[in-house]
Design a protein around this motif. Structure first.
Motif, PDB file in Angstrom:
ATOM      1  N   LEU A 169      -5.624   6.324  10.445  1.00 27.43           N
ATOM      2  CA  LEU A 169      -7.011   6.512  10.887  1.00 27.43           C
ATOM      3  C   LEU A 169      -7.358   7.984  11.016  1.00 27.43           C
ATOM      4  N   SER A 170      -6.405   8.782  11.479  1.00 25.48           N
ATOM      5  CA  SER A 170      -6.660  10.213  11.634  1.00 25.48           C
ATOM      6  C   SER A 170      -6.633  10.954  10.290  1.00 25.48           C
ATOM      7  N   ASP A 171      -6.146  10.274   9.261  1.00 22.09           N
ATOM      8  CA  ASP A 171      -6.002  10.886   7.941  1.00 22.09           C
ATOM      9  C   ASP A 171      -7.125  10.449   7.004  1.00 22.09           C
ATOM     10  N   GLY A 172      -8.319  10.356   7.521  1.00 24.64           N
ATOM     11  CA  GLY A 172      -9.455  10.066   6.682  1.00 24.64           C
ATOM     12  C   GLY A 172      -9.979   8.640   6.763  1.00 24.64           C
ATOM     13  N   GLY A 173      -9.602   7.931   7.791  1.00 29.11           N
ATOM     14  CA  GLY A 173     -10.157   6.597   7.980  1.00 29.11           C
ATOM     15  C   GLY A 173      -9.759   5.611   6.918  1.00 29.11           C
ATOM     16  N   TRP A 174      -8.517   5.608   6.518  1.00 23.58           N
ATOM     17  CA  TRP A 174      -8.022   4.748   5.446  1.00 23.58           C
ATOM     18  C   TRP A 174      -8.215   3.269   5.765  1.00 23.58           C
ATOM     19  N   ILE A 175      -7.996   2.888   7.000  1.00 28.81           N
ATOM     20  CA  ILE A 175      -8.037   1.463   7.346  1.00 28.81           C
ATOM     21  C   ILE A 175      -9.459   0.979   7.504  1.00 28.81           C
ATOM     22  N   ASN A 207       0.798  -1.227   0.000  1.00 33.19           N
ATOM     23  CA  ASN A 207       0.000   0.000   0.000  1.00 33.19           C
ATOM     24  C   ASN A 207       0.830   1.276   0.000  1.00 33.19           C
ATOM     25  N   ALA A 208       2.142   1.144  -0.025  1.00 30.58           N
ATOM     26  CA  ALA A 208       3.015   2.319   0.059  1.00 30.58           C
ATOM     27  C   ALA A 208       2.835   3.267  -1.115  1.00 30.58           C
ATOM     28  N   LYS A 209       2.321   2.775  -2.226  1.00 36.53           N
ATOM     29  CA  LYS A 209       2.106   3.648  -3.384  1.00 36.53           C
ATOM     30  C   LYS A 209       0.846   4.501  -3.225  1.00 36.53           C
ATOM     31  N   ASP A 210      -0.029   4.100  -2.335  1.00 37.23           N
ATOM     32  CA  ASP A 210      -1.219   4.889  -2.043  1.00 37.23           C
ATOM     33  C   ASP A 210      -0.755   6.221  -1.464  1.00 37.23           C
ATOM     34  N   THR A 211      -1.307   7.324  -1.936  1.00 39.67           N
ATOM     35  CA  THR A 211      -0.830   8.643  -1.514  1.00 39.67           C
ATOM     36  C   THR A 211      -0.965   8.880  -0.018  1.00 39.67           C
ATOM     37  N   ILE A 212      -2.013   8.326   0.590  1.00 44.19           N
ATOM     38  CA  ILE A 212      -2.193   8.527   2.032  1.00 44.19           C
ATOM     39  C   ILE A 212      -1.125   7.763   2.810  1.00 44.19           C
ATOM     40  N   VAL A 213      -0.865   6.525   2.408  1.00 38.72           N
ATOM     41  CA  VAL A 213       0.156   5.723   3.090  1.00 38.72           C
ATOM     42  C   VAL A 213       1.536   6.319   2.827  1.00 38.72           C
TER      43      VAL A 213
END
Length: 143
Positions: A137-143, A11-17
């Motif tokens: 989680l604090s960055d938009g509930g990604w998980i 998931n490292a390529k995901d901008t949020i991660v």
């Protein structure tokens, strides 16, 4: 690779991660200079030296050298920077080398101390899955 690490890497390529695990999230604390790539790693300032000095990087004879490879007597004060480039520098390049020399002149390597990778998103500078999870989680509930 553990399931957790596999998930982080995938998931490292995901901008949020990537915001929390990308290269900008880590800095090197210089010890002996045996683990840090001089041009590629972030160890002096906020960006790799190849980004800070792209013209000098193009002229560098050793693009994959370690910090220790660019020092003399465990420091940078006595280094003849001209030896590291493929040709003599032009005037504007000499200014860049001068800035590089000045920025590194006060740095010293500690032969008995290992280099340490620091994660800037934790006040202890230590990466943890728990802290990464909190940030995600604090960055938009990604998980």
């Amino acid at each position: 690779m553990s399931v957790v690490w596999r998930g982080i890497v995938e998931n490292a390529k995901d901008t949020i991660v990537a915001r929390w695990t990308g290269i900008e999230s880590f800095r090197w604390l210089v010890g002996n200079g045996h683990s840090i790539l001089f041009w590629e790693d972030v160890w002096c300032g906020d960006r790799p030296l190849r980004v800070e000095f792209p013209r000098l990087f193009r002229l560098a004879l050793n693009k994959n050298g370690l910090v220790k490879d660019f020092s003399m007597s465990n420091g940078f004060m006595e280094v003849n920077w001209a030896d590291f480039f493929s040709r003599p520098q032009l005037d504007r390049e000499m200014h860049m080398v001068s800035w590089l020399r000045e920025a590194k002149s006060s740095m010293f390597l500690s032969p008995e101390v290992e280099d340490k990778l620091l994660w800037i998103h934790d006040r202890k500078c230590v990466f943890s899955v728990k802290k990464l999870t909190e940030l995600l989680l604090s960055d938009g509930g990604w998980i």
